[in-house]
Scaffold this motif. Structure first.
Motif, PDB file in Angstrom:
ATOM      1  N   GLU A   3       0.812  -1.213   0.000  1.00 52.85           N
ATOM      2  CA  GLU A   3       0.000   0.000   0.000  1.00 52.85           C
ATOM      3  C   GLU A   3       0.845   1.262   0.000  1.00 52.85           C
ATOM      4  OE1 GLU A   3      -2.814  -0.296   3.140  1.00 52.85           O
ATOM      5  OE2 GLU A   3      -3.720  -2.128   2.350  1.00 52.85           O
ATOM      6  N   GLU A   4       2.088   1.167   0.466  1.00 52.37           N
ATOM      7  CA  GLU A   4       2.986   2.316   0.451  1.00 52.37           C
ATOM      8  C   GLU A   4       4.270   1.901  -0.263  1.00 52.37           C
ATOM      9  OE1 GLU A   4       3.589   4.302   4.113  1.00 52.37           O
ATOM     10  OE2 GLU A   4       1.469   4.303   4.665  1.00 52.37           O
ATOM     11  N   PRO A   5       4.420   2.322  -1.513  1.00 55.28           N
ATOM     12  CA  PRO A   5       5.541   1.836  -2.312  1.00 55.28           C
ATOM     13  C   PRO A   5       6.870   2.451  -1.900  1.00 55.28           C
ATOM     14  CG  PRO A   5       4.366   3.542  -3.502  1.00 55.28           C
ATOM     15  CD  PRO A   5       3.577   3.285  -2.249  1.00 55.28           C
ATOM     16  N   ASN A   6       7.931   1.644  -2.049  1.00 54.77           N
ATOM     17  CA  ASN A   6       9.292   2.136  -1.938  1.00 54.77           C
ATOM     18  C   ASN A   6       9.783   2.324  -3.358  1.00 54.77           C
ATOM     19  OD1 ASN A   6      11.904   2.766  -1.248  1.00 54.77           O
ATOM     20  ND2 ASN A   6      12.456   0.698  -0.579  1.00 54.77           N
ATOM     21  N   GLY A   7       9.679   3.534  -3.873  1.00 53.41           N
ATOM     22  CA  GLY A   7       9.908   3.790  -5.289  1.00 53.41           C
ATOM     23  C   GLY A   7      11.313   4.214  -5.618  1.00 53.41           C
ATOM     24  N   THR A   8      11.506   4.550  -6.897  1.00 49.74           N
ATOM     25  CA  THR A   8      12.802   5.018  -7.399  1.00 49.74           C
ATOM     26  C   THR A   8      12.648   6.236  -8.298  1.00 49.74           C
ATOM     27  OG1 THR A   8      12.531   3.387  -9.175  1.00 49.74           O
ATOM     28  CG2 THR A   8      13.970   2.780  -7.318  1.00 49.74           C
ATOM     29  N   GLY A   9      11.406   6.709  -8.494  1.00 53.50           N
ATOM     30  CA  GLY A   9      11.147   7.805  -9.415  1.00 53.50           C
ATOM     31  C   GLY A   9      11.384   9.170  -8.799  1.00 53.50           C
ATOM     32  N   PRO A  10      11.099  10.219  -9.545  1.00 54.60           N
ATOM     33  CA  PRO A  10      11.353  11.576  -9.054  1.00 54.60           C
ATOM     34  C   PRO A  10      10.341  12.065  -8.025  1.00 54.60           C
ATOM     35  CG  PRO A  10      10.447  11.639 -11.270  1.00 54.60           C
ATOM     36  CD  PRO A  10      10.715  10.206 -10.969  1.00 54.60           C
ATOM     37  N   PHE A  11       9.255  11.289  -7.806  1.00 60.65           N
ATOM     38  CA  PHE A  11       8.265  11.669  -6.802  1.00 60.65           C
ATOM     39  C   PHE A  11       8.009  10.476  -5.879  1.00 60.65           C
ATOM     40  CE2 PHE A  11       7.727  14.744 -10.089  1.00 60.65           C
ATOM     41  CZ  PHE A  11       7.489  15.924  -9.394  1.00 60.65           C
ATOM     42  N   ALA A  12       7.956  10.753  -4.573  1.00 59.84           N
ATOM     43  CA  ALA A  12       7.786   9.706  -3.564  1.00 59.84           C
ATOM     44  C   ALA A  12       6.382   9.760  -2.982  1.00 59.84           C
ATOM     45  CB  ALA A  12       8.829   9.882  -2.454  1.00 59.84           C
ATOM     46  N   ALA A  44       2.050  12.620  -4.191  1.00 61.83           N
ATOM     47  CA  ALA A  44       3.471  12.274  -4.070  1.00 61.83           C
ATOM     48  C   ALA A  44       4.265  13.572  -4.009  1.00 61.83           C
ATOM     49  CB  ALA A  44       3.910  11.431  -5.266  1.00 61.83           C
ATOM     50  N   GLU A  45       5.434  13.512  -3.393  1.00 64.00           N
ATOM     51  CA  GLU A  45       6.254  14.717  -3.242  1.00 64.00           C
ATOM     52  C   GLU A  45       7.596  14.538  -3.932  1.00 64.00           C
ATOM     53  OE1 GLU A  45       6.753  15.284   0.903  1.00 64.00           O
ATOM     54  OE2 GLU A  45       7.892  13.427   1.214  1.00 64.00           O
ATOM     55  N   ARG A  46       8.178  15.640  -4.345  1.00 65.92           N
ATOM     56  CA  ARG A  46       9.479  15.639  -5.029  1.00 65.92           C
ATOM     57  C   ARG A  46      10.504  14.894  -4.175  1.00 65.92           C
ATOM     58  NH1 ARG A  46      13.773  19.197  -4.450  1.00 65.92           N
ATOM     59  NH2 ARG A  46      15.133  19.507  -6.274  1.00 65.92           N
ATOM     60  N   PHE A  47      11.260  13.985  -4.834  1.00 65.27           N
ATOM     61  CA  PHE A  47      12.281  13.202  -4.136  1.00 65.27           C
ATOM     62  C   PHE A  47      13.634  13.820  -4.452  1.00 65.27           C
ATOM     63  CE2 PHE A  47      15.056   9.296  -4.057  1.00 65.27           C
ATOM     64  CZ  PHE A  47      15.056   9.162  -2.676  1.00 65.27           C
ATOM     65  N   GLU A  48      14.211  14.460  -3.481  1.00 65.87           N
ATOM     66  CA  GLU A  48      15.395  15.282  -3.741  1.00 65.87           C
ATOM     67  C   GLU A  48      16.641  14.464  -4.057  1.00 65.87           C
ATOM     68  OE1 GLU A  48      16.699  16.021   0.948  1.00 65.87           O
ATOM     69  OE2 GLU A  48      15.906  17.674  -0.272  1.00 65.87           O
ATOM     70  N   ASP A  49      16.636  13.158  -3.759  1.00 67.45           N
ATOM     71  CA  ASP A  49      17.808  12.335  -4.058  1.00 67.45           C
ATOM     72  C   ASP A  49      17.710  11.639  -5.411  1.00 67.45           C
ATOM     73  OD1 ASP A  49      19.139  13.008  -1.759  1.00 67.45           O
ATOM     74  OD2 ASP A  49      18.337  11.325  -0.595  1.00 67.45           O
ATOM     75  N   HIS A  50      16.702  11.989  -6.209  1.00 64.38           N
ATOM     76  CA  HIS A  50      16.645  11.478  -7.582  1.00 64.38           C
ATOM     77  C   HIS A  50      17.701  12.222  -8.409  1.00 64.38           C
ATOM     78  CE1 HIS A  50      15.112  10.894 -11.693  1.00 64.38           C
ATOM     79  NE2 HIS A  50      14.502   9.815 -11.229  1.00 64.38           N
ATOM     80  N   PRO A  51      18.414  11.528  -9.305  1.00 63.82           N
ATOM     81  CA  PRO A  51      19.499  12.206 -10.042  1.00 63.82           C
ATOM     82  C   PRO A  51      19.035  13.350 -10.934  1.00 63.82           C
ATOM     83  CG  PRO A  51      19.128   9.984 -10.894  1.00 63.82           C
ATOM     84  CD  PRO A  51      18.355  10.089  -9.621  1.00 63.82           C
ATOM     85  N   ASP A  52      17.750  13.381 -11.276  1.00 66.79           N
ATOM     86  CA  ASP A  52      17.232  14.482 -12.093  1.00 66.79           C
ATOM     87  C   ASP A  52      16.434  15.494 -11.278  1.00 66.79           C
ATOM     88  OD1 ASP A  52      18.313  13.407 -14.450  1.00 66.79           O
ATOM     89  OD2 ASP A  52      16.583  12.083 -14.710  1.00 66.79           O
ATOM     90  N   ALA A  53      16.525  15.417  -9.959  1.00 69.66           N
ATOM     91  CA  ALA A  53      15.731  16.306  -9.108  1.00 69.66           C
ATOM     92  C   ALA A  53      16.051  17.782  -9.373  1.00 69.66           C
ATOM     93  CB  ALA A  53      15.970  15.967  -7.640  1.00 69.66           C
ATOM     94  N   GLU A  54      17.283  18.057  -9.817  1.00 66.92           N
ATOM     95  CA  GLU A  54      17.645  19.450 -10.083  1.00 66.92           C
ATOM     96  C   GLU A  54      16.783  20.073 -11.189  1.00 66.92           C
ATOM     97  OE1 GLU A  54      21.499  19.929 -11.874  1.00 66.92           O
ATOM     98  OE2 GLU A  54      21.428  17.900 -12.717  1.00 66.92           O
TER      99      GLU A  54
END
Length: 536
Positions: free
Chosen positions: A166-175, A186-196
């Motif tokens: 029900e609560e995914p552990n994702g890898t995309g730009p939004f968590a 979902a909220e911006r995931f600041e540790d995504h390599p394209d977060a900038e």
């Protein structure tokens, strides 16, 4: 950075979403923001672009995959080659197309960022890469390890499809933040390599079940974009000037599928007669000419929007039957097959009427309009067809083959011809739903009256998968000729996907930008900094 939220829609009830890709209720569209795909592709050019994989080196016997550094699971751990290898093995065990060319035992980790993949046989780059395209890094090993262990122990993984997340552990730009009755956030995931490149704080999906509700939401500015929704011209014209349409080639469209076990519709002459009767140009206009084009030469190759299928057929193009509307030719074919016309209706030698309910999915507006055009053409010719929109369409088709003739997509959504030809001639659907034979007799290309040769479809499709250059072109022509003669399905139209983005609060590109033609603009463009929030 802004505090804006990009609002879009979902037709899945958010609180019912499950984030197990092998189970039910997996939100395919929202997953494009929550998880990172291994690779991405421009559907207009078949150009592949990095995702989790930064690069790939495809040889005759093996493939080296390089993992892009900088990705993290939303729980904080770095993404490694072990994670990618784990996912590939799980996919292959679960029956993914990748398993056609790779055994799970031949997937190994060379180092922290490199995966080595052994090939069962030589394969064209496009065939291998398209097999990776649907795969996202969405199965954290700590959640799915027991299932891969089970597969490796005895080839089965009981409970995999029932597992809930029900609560995914994702890898995309939004968590993931929360999923409620009416919204997923979902909220911006600041540790995504394209977060900038991402300058807005949140993504939000409102539950809007119907096309009408989504159209209304865009018209009233309660959403900032819609990823893919058929929109008639009169609806599109009601949007403000700040609503931008981005069109994307779908590389598939409506076709007619025949149940080859039926006494009438397994006959080649009957199928060809139906193809001659239907006015494909009128059909495309009726279904919405902005979003549909008629198939020019029914041969199983997509690319009718830009004519790219002609490049594959080359000088052989003129040998193919274009099936221009010709009711005299259709009547001749039926008479050759023993049918006759009685009181304006075609009947077989036993007096049985040539008739069928034309089953289509209920609620598909363009197919409903198009289906009416098809039925009218057939009725005018003397085939007693009737339109049958069905709420139980998919179960009827896939589970019980409860159909005689039905509307279904004829191509595979990929421009490279191997995929549509394989779907028509050699797929699970071809063999078990259409009941199309695995071996057919066909005259030489361009010689309809020539000596027949037997074609083992599986063997020839496997051969095509490994060919490149002129050899791939030649085999494509031979198999397209099989489709043109036998019509396992009657290809009718090719469609274009419509995506929408508002520009009052958002900066974005037009459809001329090649990055816009990647599934879907709302999800891919932020990674490239080509969909950004304007200052508040």
């Amino acid at each position: 950075m802004t505090d804006r939220t990009f609002v879009t829609s979902t037709t899945n009830v958010p609180k019912d979403m499950q984030f197990n890709p092998y189970g039910q209720q997996y939100p395919d569209r929202a997953a494009l923001a929550l998880f990172e795909n291994l690779i991405y592709v421009n559907e207009a050019t078949s150009e592949f672009m990095p995702g989790v994989l930064e690069s790939w080196d495809i040889g005759e016997e093996s493939v080296t995959l390089s993992v892009r550094e900088g990705f993290h699971w939303h729980s904080g751990e770095a993404v490694t080659a072990e994670d990618v290898a784990f996912k590939l093995k799980l996919e292959i065990h679960d029956g993914a197309a990748l398993g056609n060319v790779v055994s799970p035992d031949d997937v190994s980790v060379a180092d922290e960022t490199t995966v080595e993949v052994g090939l069962k046989r030589a394969v064209a780059d496009e065939v291998f890469l398209y097999s990776l395209k649907p795969i996202a890094l969405d199965t954290p090993p700590e959640e799915f390890r027991e299932f891969l262990d089970a597969y490796e122990a005895d080839g089965k993984a009981p409970g995999l499809t029932e597992k809930t997340l029900e609560e995914p552990n994702g890898t995309g730009p939004f968590a993931f933040v929360h999923a409620r009755n009416q919204e997923l956030v979902a909220e911006r995931f600041e540790d995504h390599p394209d977060a900038e490149h991402v300058n807005f704080a949140r993504f939000k999906w409102n539950y809007l079940q119907s096309n009408q509700k989504q159209w209304q939401a865009l018209r009233t500015d309660t959403v900032d974009g819609l990823d893919n929704i058929f929109t008639p011209d009169n609806i599109a014209q009601s949007y403000g000037d700040h609503v931008r349409e981005i069109q994307m080639p779908a590389n598939w469209g409506m076709g007619i599928m025949f149940n080859h076990d039926h006494e009438h519709y397994g006959q080649q002459n009957v199928k060809r007669a139906v193809q001659y009767v239907i006015d494909r140009k009128k059909l495309a206009r009726t279904a919405g000419e902005k979003m549909h084009v008629p198939v020019e030469v029914p041969c199983g190759l997509p690319g009718n929007f830009d004519g790219s299928y002609e490049d594959w057929l080359g000088d052989s193009l003129s040998s193919f039957d274009a099936y221009e509307t010709d009711t005299d030719r259709a009547a001749s074919l039926l008479r050759e097959a023993g049918f006759s016309k009685d009181g304006g209706t075609w009947t077989d030698a036993d007096g049985k009427t040539l008739s069928f309910p034309f089953k289509i999915p209920a609620g598909w507006n363009d197919w409903t309009a198009g289906g009416q055009s098809i039925v009218q053409d057939l009725q005018d010719f003397g085939i007693e067809a009737s339109l049958n929109p069905s709420q139980s369409f998919w179960g009827d088709i896939n589970d019980g083959q409860k159909y005689v003739v039905a509307g279904l997509g004829w191509a595979d959504g990929k421009l490279y011809p191997y995929f549509s030809l394989n779907k028509l001639l050699n797929s699970f659907r071809s063999q078990t739903v259409l009941n199309f034979p695995s071996t057919v007799e066909v005259p030489p290309l361009g010689e309809p009256d020539g000596e027949l040769r037997s074609v083992d479809l599986e063997a020839e499709l496997q051969e095509l998968a490994g060919l490149t250059g002129d050899a791939a072109k030649q085999k494509t022509q031979e198999l397209a000729w099989v489709v043109n003669r036998h019509l396992p399905m009657a290809p009718l139209m090719e469609k274009i996907d419509q995506s929408w983005v508002t520009t009052d609060d958002w900066n974005t590109v037009t459809g001329d930008d090649e990055d816009a033609i990647v599934d879907y603009p709302q999800y891919y463009l932020p990674r490239e900094g080509k969909l950004t929030a304007k200052p508040e």
